[in-house]
Design a protein around this motif. Sequence first.
Motif, mmCIF file in Angstrom:
data_model
loop_
_atom_site.group_PDB
_atom_site.id
_atom_site.type_symbol
_atom_site.label_atom_id
_atom_site.label_comp_id
_atom_site.label_asym_id
_atom_site.label_seq_id
_atom_site.Cartn_x
_atom_site.Cartn_y
_atom_site.Cartn_z
ATOM 1 N N PRO A 153 -0.237 6.669 26.368
ATOM 2 C CA PRO A 153 -1.830 7.286 25.912
ATOM 3 C C PRO A 153 -1.643 7.023 24.670
ATOM 4 N N ASP A 154 -0.582 6.168 23.582
ATOM 5 C CA ASP A 154 -1.075 6.761 22.183
ATOM 6 C C ASP A 154 0.359 6.067 21.607
ATOM 7 N N GLY A 155 0.285 5.339 20.387
ATOM 8 C CA GLY A 155 2.580 5.274 20.019
ATOM 9 C C GLY A 155 2.645 6.711 18.798
ATOM 10 N N ASN A 156 4.024 6.046 18.585
ATOM 11 C CA ASN A 156 4.116 7.065 17.860
ATOM 12 C C ASN A 156 3.544 6.887 16.153
ATOM 13 N N GLY A 157 3.424 5.841 15.931
ATOM 14 C CA GLY A 157 2.693 5.990 14.223
ATOM 15 C C GLY A 157 3.910 5.878 13.478
ATOM 16 N N MET A 158 3.570 5.175 12.277
ATOM 17 C CA MET A 158 4.426 4.730 11.468
ATOM 18 C C MET A 158 5.099 5.484 10.113
ATOM 19 N N ASN A 159 5.733 5.675 10.215
ATOM 20 C CA ASN A 159 6.358 6.405 9.106
ATOM 21 C C ASN A 159 6.250 7.113 8.069
ATOM 22 N N PRO A 160 5.384 8.606 8.094
ATOM 23 C CA PRO A 160 4.070 7.692 6.656
ATOM 24 C C PRO A 160 4.899 7.728 5.138
ATOM 25 N N LEU A 161 6.241 7.342 4.556
ATOM 26 C CA LEU A 161 6.806 7.399 3.934
ATOM 27 C C LEU A 161 5.990 5.511 3.976
ATOM 28 N N LEU A 162 5.992 4.810 4.864
ATOM 29 C CA LEU A 162 5.450 3.950 4.114
ATOM 30 C C LEU A 162 4.630 3.353 5.051
ATOM 31 N N GLN A 163 3.590 4.189 5.262
ATOM 32 C CA GLN A 163 1.146 3.991 5.131
ATOM 33 C C GLN A 163 1.570 3.799 3.446
ATOM 34 N N ASN A 164 1.691 2.690 2.895
ATOM 35 C CA ASN A 164 1.603 2.891 1.007
ATOM 36 C C ASN A 164 1.364 1.344 0.980
ATOM 37 N N PRO A 165 1.032 0.624 -0.057
ATOM 38 C CA PRO A 165 0.801 -0.335 -0.236
ATOM 39 C C PRO A 165 2.075 -1.563 -0.682
ATOM 40 N N GLY A 166 3.086 -0.670 -0.638
ATOM 41 C CA GLY A 166 4.184 -0.945 -0.968
ATOM 42 C C GLY A 166 4.464 -1.633 -0.225
ATOM 43 N N MET A 167 4.958 -1.056 1.184
ATOM 44 C CA MET A 167 5.245 -1.451 2.357
ATOM 45 C C MET A 167 4.965 -3.249 2.780
ATOM 46 N N LEU A 168 3.460 -3.492 2.426
ATOM 47 C CA LEU A 168 2.842 -5.015 2.345
ATOM 48 C C LEU A 168 3.388 -5.581 1.402
ATOM 49 N N TYR A 169 4.212 -5.386 0.570
ATOM 50 C CA TYR A 169 4.919 -6.791 -0.272
ATOM 51 C C TYR A 169 5.649 -6.591 -0.538
ATOM 52 N N HIS A 170 6.770 -5.090 -0.735
ATOM 53 C CA HIS A 170 8.093 -5.629 -1.575
ATOM 54 C C HIS A 170 8.992 -5.690 0.159
ATOM 55 N N PRO A 171 8.782 -5.563 1.488
ATOM 56 C CA PRO A 171 10.356 -5.844 2.317
ATOM 57 C C PRO A 171 10.163 -7.616 1.719
ATOM 58 N N PRO A 172 8.904 -8.531 2.134
ATOM 59 C CA PRO A 172 8.379 -9.415 2.503
ATOM 60 C C PRO A 172 9.048 -9.972 1.162
ATOM 61 N N THR A 173 9.247 -9.716 0.335
ATOM 62 C CA THR A 173 9.567 -9.974 -0.922
ATOM 63 C C THR A 173 11.371 -10.035 -1.423
ATOM 64 N N LEU A 174 11.112 -9.106 -0.525
ATOM 65 C CA LEU A 174 12.812 -9.483 -0.783
ATOM 66 C C LEU A 174 13.131 -9.839 0.143
ATOM 67 N N TYR A 175 12.484 -9.844 1.303
ATOM 68 C CA TYR A 175 13.184 -11.019 2.241
ATOM 69 C C TYR A 175 13.283 -12.396 2.026
ATOM 70 N N LEU A 176 12.416 -12.472 1.513
ATOM 71 C CA LEU A 176 12.119 -14.033 0.759
ATOM 72 C C LEU A 176 13.715 -14.324 -0.285
ATOM 73 N N GLY A 177 13.295 -13.855 -0.769
ATOM 74 C CA GLY A 177 14.259 -13.975 -1.887
ATOM 75 C C GLY A 177 15.954 -13.443 -0.870
ATOM 76 N N PHE A 178 16.279 -12.642 0.129
ATOM 77 C CA PHE A 178 17.690 -13.099 0.878
ATOM 78 C C PHE A 178 17.689 -14.388 1.589
ATOM 79 N N VAL A 179 16.636 -14.841 1.950
ATOM 80 C CA VAL A 179 16.074 -16.037 2.762
ATOM 81 C C VAL A 179 16.408 -17.590 2.098
ATOM 82 N N GLY A 180 15.905 -17.048 0.906
ATOM 83 C CA GLY A 180 15.926 -18.127 -0.591
ATOM 84 C C GLY A 180 17.675 -18.582 -0.681
ATOM 85 N N LEU A 181 18.173 -17.722 -0.978
ATOM 86 C CA LEU A 181 19.744 -17.919 -1.313
ATOM 87 C C LEU A 181 20.638 -18.169 0.240
ATOM 88 N N THR A 182 19.733 -18.806 0.963
ATOM 89 C CA THR A 182 20.911 -19.206 1.966
ATOM 90 C C THR A 182 20.999 -20.495 1.638
#
Length: 633
Positions: A153-182
Amino acid sequence: MGKLGFLLQFFSFLAGLSAIFFLVSNLLNKKDSSRKYAEYSIILQALLTTMASIVLVVALAKSDFSIEYVAQYTDRSLPFIYKISAFWAGQAGSLLFWGWLVSLAGIIEVFRMKNEDNYKSSVLLMVTVTTTFFLILTNFATNPFNTLNFVVPDGNGMNPLLQNPGMLYHPPTLYLGFVGLTIPFAHAFAALVSKNLGSNWVKDVRSWTIISWVFLTIGIVLGGQWAYVELGWGGYWAWDPVENASLLPWITATGFLHSAIIYEKRDKLKLWTFVLAWISFELCILGTFITRSGVIDSVHSFGKSSLGVFFVIFMIATSVAFFYYIWKNKARVDESSEINLISKEGLFYFSNWVFFGLMFVILFGTTMPIFTQIFANKFTVGIPYYNMVSTPFFMVMLILSGIAPLMPYGQSNLKEVVKISLPSFIFAVICTIGMYFMGYKKTISLLLFMFTFFSFFTIFIQIVKGIKTNGFGAIFKHRRFYGGLGTHLGVVIMAFAVIASSFYRYEIEKVVKPGESFNFGPYTLQVGDFKVVEKENYTSVMTPTKVLKGSNYIVTMIPERRFYNNNQEAFAEVGIYTQPVGDLYIILASYSMNEQVIGLQVVWEPFVVWIWIGCAVMVLSALHGVFGRKSEQ
C-alpha cells in the motif's frame, strides 16, 4: 512499467556490445563502415538508456510500488522533488544514472570529434566499454526495475538524512565530475593506441577536464555544506571513507591539469600526464565501488552487496589494457630528460609528487579496512591519522600555489624569484602577527596562516600588476592565465577558512528551561518555549532561540528535531547564523516536554562562510579560463 524499463536497459546493453564489436573490428580491419555502425550503436545505446531512465523517474513520480526500487526509496507522502531525486538515492538507480551520463558523454564525443581514424575509435571504445559495464551491473547484478510479486500500500520512504536540498544537487554534480573524467582517460588511451603522442590530445580534453574538475569541486564542497547543515555535529568534513572517495580523484585530476600544461607547452611530463589521467578515472570507479558495494562502513554508503567483484574485474581489465599500451610506447613517453627544479616545469614536476603523495596517504587510510580484514581483524584509522599525514602536503601545496605562477619556463634566476616574492612574504608576516594579536595564537595554525597569506598576496600582486601593465581587459584577453590565478586564489581562501575553523572551533552544551538565558562568547541566548509543527511527511519540535549581543537583538534561530513518517528516530535540523567572521551554530540535542527541559549544543565555527566563497571563486575562475581557451590559442 518495470518490464518496459528492464527491456530498454537490456537492449541498451546489447547496443553497447554491438558498438564494442564494430569498434574493435574498425581498429583491426580499418573499415570505415564498422566505425559508422559503431556510432549508430552508441547513439542507440544512449537513446535506450535515456528512455529507461525516464521510465524509472516516471515510476518514482507516480509512486508505482510494483517496482521494488520505488517501494524501497519513496512513499506517498514524500515531496515530489525528493521522489525524483530517488533516482540516485539507491544503489541500482544511481548505477543506472552513472551509465546514462556516460552514454551522453559518448554521444557528445561522436559528434564533437571530427577525425575519422583509430584515435576516435579508441576514444569511443573506452567510453562505450564504461557505459556497458554499468549496464551489466543494472541488468545482471542490481536491477532497478525488479518487480514485486505482491502489492504494497505504501513504500518505505527515503532516508530522512537525504530529505534535504543537498540531495538535489550534491550527487548529480559529483557524478558529473566522475563521468567527465572518463573522457580524458579515454583520450589518453586513444593517444597510446594510435601512437598520436603529440600534445593535441591534451589540448582536446582540457575543457572536458576543467569542467569535470569544476563539477567535482562543487560536488565535494556542497557535500560538506550538506553535512554541515544536516548531520547536526557542527562540522563539514570528517574524513569519512565516502568523502575521501570523492576527494581522491579531485586531487589527481588537479595534478593532471597541471601536468598537462607542461606536456602541452614543453613536451615534458608525458608519463606523469598519462598516469594521472588513468589514476583519476580508476579512482572514480573505486569511489563508486566503495559507496555502492558497502565494502567499507560509512554513513554515506549502501548496504553490503556482491558488486565488488564486478568493479575489481573492470578496474583490473582497464588498467591492464592501458599499461599494455604504455609499455608499447615506453620509448616515446620516457621521462629521462632532465628537468630543472628552479623553473615552472620543475615545480609542476615536484607538485605531481605532492599530489600523488597526498592521494596515496589518504587512499592508504581509506582502504585499510579492506586489506586488514583479509589477513586479520578489520582495522580503521580516524581523523587524527588523516590530519597528521595530510597537513605537510597541504602546507607544501599552499606554498606552491603562490610560487609556481611566478616561475618562467626553462632556467630561472632564484635570486629574481626571491626578490619578486619578498613583498608577499612581508605582507604575510604582518598579517600573521595581526592574527596573533586578534587571539589566534596556536603555533601550527599561525604557520599555516603565514603560508596562506604568502600565497594570497603573491597571486593578488600578480593580478594587480597585470591589470596595471596591460589594463583591465587583460583579464579577458588572457583568460587562461587569469583563470588559473583566480582558481589558486579560491584555493587559498578556502584554506584560510579550513585552518581557522579547524583550530579555533569551540562549543558548549547547556541544559535549560524554556524562557531561560545563557551566555556564549559575546552573545546572550534566550531560549523560547516549545513549538510543534506538522508537515506533509514529518512532525517538527522547535525551540526558537533569540540571539542578543549586549542589549541589541541580532536574530532568532530555530533548531529543531524532526520525526519523519515511517521512521521513529529523531533527526536534528540545526539553526545557523552566518557572519563573515564565523557561524553561530545551535543544535537541539535533547528535550523533554513533560519536564520542560531543553538540551542545546552551541558551536562557534570561525570563518566557515569563506569555504563556500572560496569554492565559488575557484569555480568561476576555472570556467573563466575554459571559455577563453580557443581564442588564446
